[in-house]
Design a protein around this motif. Sequence first.
Motif, PDB file in Angstrom:
ATOM      1  N   LEU A  52       0.777  -1.347  -0.008  1.00  0.00           N
ATOM      2  CA  LEU A  52       0.109   0.021  -0.055  1.00  0.00           C
ATOM      3  C   LEU A  52       0.849   1.123   0.115  1.00  0.00           C
ATOM      4  O   LEU A  52       0.704   2.214  -0.455  1.00  0.00           O
ATOM      5  N   PHE A  56       0.110   4.061  -2.856  1.00  0.00           N
ATOM      6  CA  PHE A  56      -0.399   5.205  -2.635  1.00  0.00           C
ATOM      7  C   PHE A  56       0.686   6.279  -2.948  1.00  0.00           C
ATOM      8  O   PHE A  56       0.452   7.437  -3.241  1.00  0.00           O
ATOM      9  N   GLN A  59       0.362   7.325  -6.294  1.00  0.00           N
ATOM     10  CA  GLN A  59      -0.762   8.283  -6.558  1.00  0.00           C
ATOM     11  C   GLN A  59      -0.412   9.728  -6.135  1.00  0.00           C
ATOM     12  O   GLN A  59      -1.265  10.506  -6.113  1.00  0.00           O
ATOM     13  N   MET A  63       3.104  10.363   2.225  1.00  0.00           N
ATOM     14  CA  MET A  63       3.115   9.050   2.979  1.00  0.00           C
ATOM     15  C   MET A  63       3.997   8.949   4.171  1.00  0.00           C
ATOM     16  O   MET A  63       4.016   8.073   4.899  1.00  0.00           O
ATOM     17  N   SER A 183      -5.847   9.967   5.264  1.00  0.00           N
ATOM     18  CA  SER A 183      -6.356   8.659   5.736  1.00  0.00           C
ATOM     19  C   SER A 183      -5.531   7.525   5.215  1.00  0.00           C
ATOM     20  O   SER A 183      -5.510   6.658   5.870  1.00  0.00           O
ATOM     21  N   GLU A 184      -5.008   7.486   3.875  1.00  0.00           N
ATOM     22  CA  GLU A 184      -4.308   6.427   3.671  1.00  0.00           C
ATOM     23  C   GLU A 184      -3.000   6.322   4.139  1.00  0.00           C
ATOM     24  O   GLU A 184      -2.464   5.045   4.392  1.00  0.00           O
ATOM     25  N   THR A 185      -2.480   7.509   4.443  1.00  0.00           N
ATOM     26  CA  THR A 185      -0.970   7.445   5.019  1.00  0.00           C
ATOM     27  C   THR A 185      -1.352   6.705   6.536  1.00  0.00           C
ATOM     28  O   THR A 185      -0.510   6.157   7.066  1.00  0.00           O
ATOM     29  N   VAL A 188      -1.683   3.000   6.552  1.00  0.00           N
ATOM     30  CA  VAL A 188      -0.539   2.296   6.121  1.00  0.00           C
ATOM     31  C   VAL A 188       0.401   2.178   7.503  1.00  0.00           C
ATOM     32  O   VAL A 188       1.081   1.155   7.708  1.00  0.00           O
ATOM     33  N   GLN A 233      -8.165  -2.564   0.513  1.00  0.00           N
ATOM     34  CA  GLN A 233      -8.304  -1.048   0.951  1.00  0.00           C
ATOM     35  C   GLN A 233      -8.223  -0.009  -0.074  1.00  0.00           C
ATOM     36  O   GLN A 233      -8.745   1.043   0.178  1.00  0.00           O
ATOM     37  N   VAL A 234      -7.615  -0.237  -1.216  1.00  0.00           N
ATOM     38  CA  VAL A 234      -7.622   0.610  -2.361  1.00  0.00           C
ATOM     39  C   VAL A 234      -9.164   0.945  -2.720  1.00  0.00           C
ATOM     40  O   VAL A 234      -9.433   2.093  -2.721  1.00  0.00           O
ATOM     41  N   PHE A 237     -11.057   3.070  -0.126  1.00  0.00           N
ATOM     42  CA  PHE A 237     -10.676   4.390   0.143  1.00  0.00           C
ATOM     43  C   PHE A 237     -11.300   5.037  -1.098  1.00  0.00           C
ATOM     44  O   PHE A 237     -11.662   6.357  -0.932  1.00  0.00           O
ATOM     45  N   ARG A 238     -11.418   4.453  -2.028  1.00  0.00           N
ATOM     46  CA  ARG A 238     -12.104   5.108  -3.241  1.00  0.00           C
ATOM     47  C   ARG A 238     -13.494   5.191  -3.025  1.00  0.00           C
ATOM     48  O   ARG A 238     -14.229   6.292  -3.836  1.00  0.00           O
TER      49      ARG A 238
END
Length: 300
Positions: A52, A56, A59, A63, A183-185, A188, A233-234, A237-238
């Motif tokens: 991840l 990310f 993207q 991170m 939120s992604e960071t 992870v 997870q991807v 988040f989308r």
Amino acid sequence: MTHASLSRSQLIGLIVLTLMWGINWPVMKLSLRELGPLHFRALTMALGALGLLLFFRLQGIRMLPRGAAEWRQVVWLGLPNMLGWHALSIYGLAQLPAGRAAVLGFTMPVWTVALGVLFYGERLTARLLLAAAAVLAGITLLLWNELAQLAGQPAGIAWMQGAALCWALGTVWMRRTAITLPSETLVVWMMALAALAIAPLALALEPTLSWRFSPAVWASLVWAVLVNYGASQVIWFRLARVLPPSTSAMSIMAVPLIGVLSAPLIVGEWPQWQDLAAMTCVVVAIGAVLLPARGGRETA
């Protein structure tokens, strides 16, 4: 936003995500046939977090947490959301049928609302009382069934409810924390630090891995890394930013159902009538706390 405003790709993504989450329970159970629960979590979470992180980062998402405040957010929120939930739930799964563990784990939404009422001054409603009664009925059914069997594992129910409470507490803290990280960071790094915490426990408490797994277990490990800790997870988040509350609720309600129904195909565990009855209780409870009241407005 309403159900009708979901695009076809969003609807397909939601269906795929729900299937991934539900099927993941018997797939994890398959892995535990040949390796310890803590080794399983440490290995798959670490590799999933790394994947991840790379995805990310490509993207263009920031991170790396900045400063002590953001690192505190990672540690504080990661304790219940990742370490508590993932460590306790895998122990529960090791002692219970996969479908039963899924049903018990997804009592989390009810405990989230209950914690808000007990400790944060949120209003107690008739719907919450219904949800609490339904959850208690489901847990009682499963506990009675476990105690009635000579090979039953009632401790597994305690592990799963501890995991659900950790997840609920983490959700409450998430809502009440001014998060400055993407939120992604956050997810992870919570995963990475939880894996680092679990790894020494696995080395101390479980036999050394032989790495001579059957093809089915290798496949389940690949699933855990690429699907459970990767693709799902991807997709989540989308979707999280566009899903209306009732759509999210319906997805959560379907996960234990899929876990129960897919377990016979993957690990040969057939549900008993207590499992089906408890699943119905939990679905009723989730609906009571998550679905909007009739006539209420639904917001995205």
